[in-house]
Motif scaffolding. Structure first.
Motif, PDB file in Angstrom:
ATOM      1  N   ALA A  48      11.711   2.185   1.053  1.00 30.05           N
ATOM      2  CA  ALA A  48      12.208   2.975   2.167  1.00 30.05           C
ATOM      3  C   ALA A  48      11.799   2.161   3.489  1.00 30.05           C
ATOM      4  O   ALA A  48      12.852   1.892   4.143  1.00 30.05           O
ATOM      5  N   GLY A  49      10.617   1.830   3.465  1.00 33.36           N
ATOM      6  CA  GLY A  49      10.373   0.825   4.623  1.00 33.36           C
ATOM      7  C   GLY A  49      10.923  -0.584   4.600  1.00 33.36           C
ATOM      8  O   GLY A  49      11.432  -1.111   5.589  1.00 33.36           O
TER       9      GLY A  49
ATOM     10  N   ILE B 179      11.114  -0.792  12.359  1.00 33.31           N
ATOM     11  CA  ILE B 179      10.094  -0.396  11.438  1.00 33.31           C
ATOM     12  C   ILE B 179       9.249   0.715  12.096  1.00 33.31           C
ATOM     13  O   ILE B 179       8.248   1.275  11.637  1.00 33.31           O
TER      14      ILE B 179
ATOM     15  N   CYS C 267       5.015   8.794  10.050  1.00 30.52           N
ATOM     16  CA  CYS C 267       5.900   7.481  10.311  1.00 30.52           C
ATOM     17  C   CYS C 267       4.825   6.770  10.971  1.00 30.52           C
ATOM     18  O   CYS C 267       3.829   7.282  11.945  1.00 30.52           O
TER      19      CYS C 267
ATOM     20  N   SER D 211      14.433  -0.088   6.009  1.00 32.03           N
ATOM     21  CA  SER D 211      14.597   0.005   7.255  1.00 32.03           C
ATOM     22  C   SER D 211      13.989  -1.080   7.929  1.00 32.03           C
ATOM     23  O   SER D 211      14.786  -1.443   9.104  1.00 32.03           O
ATOM     24  N   PHE D 212      13.249  -2.131   7.553  1.00 32.12           N
ATOM     25  CA  PHE D 212      12.778  -3.449   7.880  1.00 32.12           C
ATOM     26  C   PHE D 212      14.220  -4.625   7.844  1.00 32.12           C
ATOM     27  O   PHE D 212      14.537  -5.223   8.857  1.00 32.12           O
TER      28      PHE D 212
ATOM     29  N   GLN E  14       9.217   5.096  -1.937  1.00 32.13           N
ATOM     30  CA  GLN E  14       8.114   4.980  -0.856  1.00 32.13           C
ATOM     31  C   GLN E  14       8.086   3.541  -0.102  1.00 32.13           C
ATOM     32  O   GLN E  14       8.248   3.391   0.998  1.00 32.13           O
TER      33      GLN E  14
ATOM     34  N   HIS F 296       9.629   3.959  12.034  1.00 33.13           N
ATOM     35  CA  HIS F 296       9.579   5.070  11.411  1.00 33.13           C
ATOM     36  C   HIS F 296       9.203   4.563   9.829  1.00 33.13           C
ATOM     37  O   HIS F 296       9.389   5.482   8.981  1.00 33.13           O
ATOM     38  N   ILE F 297       8.595   3.600   9.677  1.00 31.17           N
ATOM     39  CA  ILE F 297       7.886   3.461   8.318  1.00 31.17           C
ATOM     40  C   ILE F 297       6.774   4.396   7.917  1.00 31.17           C
ATOM     41  O   ILE F 297       5.964   4.592   8.895  1.00 31.17           O
ATOM     42  N   ARG F 298       6.701   4.749   6.530  1.00 35.36           N
ATOM     43  CA  ARG F 298       5.821   5.715   6.245  1.00 35.36           C
ATOM     44  C   ARG F 298       4.382   5.232   6.136  1.00 35.36           C
ATOM     45  O   ARG F 298       4.054   4.166   5.631  1.00 35.36           O
ATOM     46  N   ILE F 299       3.316   5.843   6.823  1.00 35.17           N
ATOM     47  CA  ILE F 299       2.192   5.736   6.656  1.00 35.17           C
ATOM     48  C   ILE F 299       1.374   6.297   5.651  1.00 35.17           C
ATOM     49  O   ILE F 299       0.800   6.155   4.741  1.00 35.17           O
TER      50      ILE F 299
ATOM     51  N   ARG G  38      13.912   8.733   3.889  1.00 39.38           N
ATOM     52  CA  ARG G  38      12.674   8.167   4.667  1.00 39.38           C
ATOM     53  C   ARG G  38      13.165   6.867   5.441  1.00 39.38           C
ATOM     54  O   ARG G  38      12.367   6.357   6.351  1.00 39.38           O
TER      55      ARG G  38
ATOM     56  N   ARG H 175       0.768  -1.191   0.124  1.00 45.72           N
ATOM     57  CA  ARG H 175       0.019   0.130  -0.089  1.00 45.72           C
ATOM     58  C   ARG H 175       0.765   1.301  -0.180  1.00 45.72           C
ATOM     59  O   ARG H 175       1.884   1.375   0.773  1.00 45.72           O
ATOM     60  N   ILE H 176       0.559   2.185  -0.826  1.00 43.88           N
ATOM     61  CA  ILE H 176       1.113   3.493  -0.782  1.00 43.88           C
ATOM     62  C   ILE H 176       0.001   4.559  -0.244  1.00 43.88           C
ATOM     63  O   ILE H 176       0.452   5.214   0.673  1.00 43.88           O
TER      64      ILE H 176
ATOM     65  N   ALA I  24      15.446   4.324   8.137  1.00 38.61           N
ATOM     66  CA  ALA I  24      16.330   4.264   9.275  1.00 38.61           C
ATOM     67  C   ALA I  24      17.750   4.878   9.037  1.00 38.61           C
ATOM     68  O   ALA I  24      18.100   4.246   7.980  1.00 38.61           O
TER      69      ALA I  24
END
Lengths: 401, 401
Positions: A323-324, B236, B255, A327-328, A320, B238-241, A358, A240-241, A360
């Motif tokens: 980036a997640g 996780i 985040c 971080s993960f 977008q 600060h993963i973007r919502i 965006r 999902r964006i 970490a």
């Protein structure tokens, strides 16, 4: 038909992989790496020579004492790779070091179904055989554009492959070729190709993001593909964006693929062409009847601002999601590949910008994000790597020590 | 001070882990599992007895022939775990099978710095020692609430731990206790605790999501923690919502932690209390001066609709991030843990609803999403598991065979 020879223990397997990845080596050099005593090493190498997997190749320069014999993989070793895409099939044959000796590619619609497409691949393999490239096949690796049950060697509910669901690809081709066969998702094979011959050669943990018609991700953990519990790991096209985004073919709204990938790109480019915003895209649309990522790349290269904007927005959306994931997963490298990656550095710059902003900070401190340099070869090299890892493994059920 | 005994080879290490995880076993049963000949097995077990790691424990029932001797881990084996949280420190001691023999916990602000907090942990360990629980320490596992360089055994730029950056926790505690020590992120230890004693006992690949003051994730691949290339995997929070979401302490907007977690929950609950929307929360705010997740749980349990709504929205946001991670990682299990997980089944239901709707269907086909059942013990059991895996390993540099 007799199955081709395989190593008999963990030492032989290790020696074969070393000779595959590092090329010919002297017995002295091999002894340094595998930590076997001189006599044990000689026993294992002799056995590999008897099995026809290894052969002598002269003497090395002296390291002070007697000159050590050089060994190499038998030049007759052959691995075969089928890289089946949505609209193409690639067939290649490599030697034991995964050097590509022959590679043929042709357009082929995967929707013709398993039998027709695999028959076509076997025909192409026959061509390479006719050229005398394949004295004997020691193993085959096959990639398909959809989710695969790796254990069962078959596609499972693949969305763009009608007629392939649970078709026993591994067993059918194995029976045809009389050698071990493994089947995997095409993006996983590309990641293995990068691990073997591309930018990821010295990286244990990395991601390969393929942007083609759809968008997928190959995940490498500790130099091996991570497939997840049902083989669907890396299926990132429907992350999902924005809940209020465009409808996606999957039934949800705002998925990554609803924003970007070959299909979304064609849709956006045609809309821009019709809006009058881009004379270049309008001309291309008139000339070709439809637009693709290549046309957008072409218009952008010719200085069309609307095409550059489309590419930038696509990069932003990939960024977008990525980036997640960065971080993960905290990878050591991210490789961008696939047809749409041909949009090049504009796309890459936008992806980088979003990920570096965006993710970490600890995860991006030393993180390169690069375009693949293997182009069309990644899939077939990955297929050969997959099956050679399997063939160059110790037997699965060792006897008591 | 002499370091405690360690196994000498891979067979001994395997036997020790078996006895740790499965409890006492007869020699015949062990022989079935480790695939050693009877005489080789006897040699390895005798050596483990000499090392003081294993001892005999009577005879097993006959399986038809001579009765086989039962062996078990030496009852004097002890592992120690420090679970250092943002506002608490837990110290526990276990036997060789990771049974917790003693566990003390007290409030402790991690911002006091490394020396003060670790001294306090050692004091608590002294208490357990005074109770006679610790004849000898064979290893210690330490968790801290921030990113860790696992290789170096120290926190690295931990945002909520002033005074801890690059403090040599492993070496300092190792010198103090005279035993092997490993340091890891606290969420990773919780995941190891679940792997050893919780709902993940039979799951190779899973995620543990800890929702406390912040939100973090432990990633288990093939029954081992995946830490990423710089030790920040699972970060996780600060993963973007949503780019247009609330500002986050990290400087970006939208985040996950800007929406949910202990801090956001307190903010939202106090806003609702002040708005007059929830008489229950208003009364709790007046009584306590501030609100926390526990107050929201209390008000929700008492039937306050605004509190239920806050929990649901939180679950939705966790679910939005988790849905993407499930598509990407295709885990066999997701465990929700941490203080805010005390919000319970309302939170869980909302997380499940979003993940099952938005993740790739193949990835959720057989995916349980559950609340942890270990409560406060996960971290210390995980710490003991971490160090016992290390102690029960073969020596790192084997001699040539």
């Amino acid at each position: 038909m007799r199955m081709p020879a395989r190593p008999q223990n963990v030492h032989q397997a290790r020696l074969l992989r070393l000779l595959r990845d590092e090329g010919p080596r002297s017995r002295a050099e091999l002894g340094d790496v595998v930590r076997l005593s001189r006599s044990k090493l000689a026993v294992e190498l002799d056995r590999l020579v008897e099995l026809g997997l290894v052969e002598g190749a002269g003497l090395a320069a002296s390291r002070g004492g007697r000159r050590s014999g050089i060994v190499r993989l038998a030049p007759s070793l052959r691995f075969v790779a089928f890289d089946i895409g949505a609209t193409s099939v690639d067939v290649a044959v490599t030697d034991g070091t995964l050097e590509v000796l022959g590679h043929v590619s042709e357009a082929c619609d995967v929707r013709q179904g398993a039998t027709a497409v695999l028959d076509r691949a076997l025909d192409l393999l026959g061509k390479l055989r006719d050229e005398g490239l394949i004295p004997r096949v020691h193993g085959a690796g096959i990639g398909v554009p959809g989710p695969v049950s790796f254990r069962d060697g078959m596609p499972v509910v693949p969305p763009i492959m009608p007629g392939w669901d649970r078709f026993p690809v591994r067993d059918a081709i194995g029976a045809e070729l009389g050698c071990p066969v493994l089947v995997d998702n095409d993006v996983n094979l590309m990641a293995l190709g990068e691990l073997h011959a591309g930018l990821a050669r010295s990286v244990d943990d990395f991601l390969l993001v393929k942007i083609g018609t759809g968008i997928g991700c190959g995940i490498v953990v500790d130099s091996a593909i991570y497939r997840g519990v049902s083989g669907s790991a890396g299926d990132i096209g429907h992350i999902r964006i924005d809940d209020d985004g465009p409808m996606c073919a999957c039934g949800n709204a705002g998925c990554l693929e609803a924003y970007f990938g070959g299909a979304a790109l064609a849709r956006d480019a045609e809309a821009v062409a019709r809006s009058g915003e881009s004379p270049q895209l309008a001309a291309l649309l008139e000339a070709h009847g439809s637009l693709s990522g290549e046309h957008v790349a072409q218009a952008a290269a010719a200085g069309d601002p609307a095409s550059v904007r489309i590419i930038r927005e696509g990069g932003r959306h990939v960024g977008q999601v990525l980036a997640g994931l960065v971080s993960f997963f905290n990878p050591g490298l991210v490789i961008i590949a696939g047809g749409v990656a041909g949009l090049g550095h504009t796309l890459l710059a936008e992806i980088r910008s979003v990920v570096y902003r965006r993710s970490a900070p600890l995860a991006t401190g030393n993180l390169p994000i690069v375009l693949s340099e293997l182009a069309g070869a990644a899939g077939v090299v990955g297929g050969a790597r997959l099956i050679s890892d399997h063939v160059f493994s110790p037997p699965p059920d060792p006897r008591p020590a």
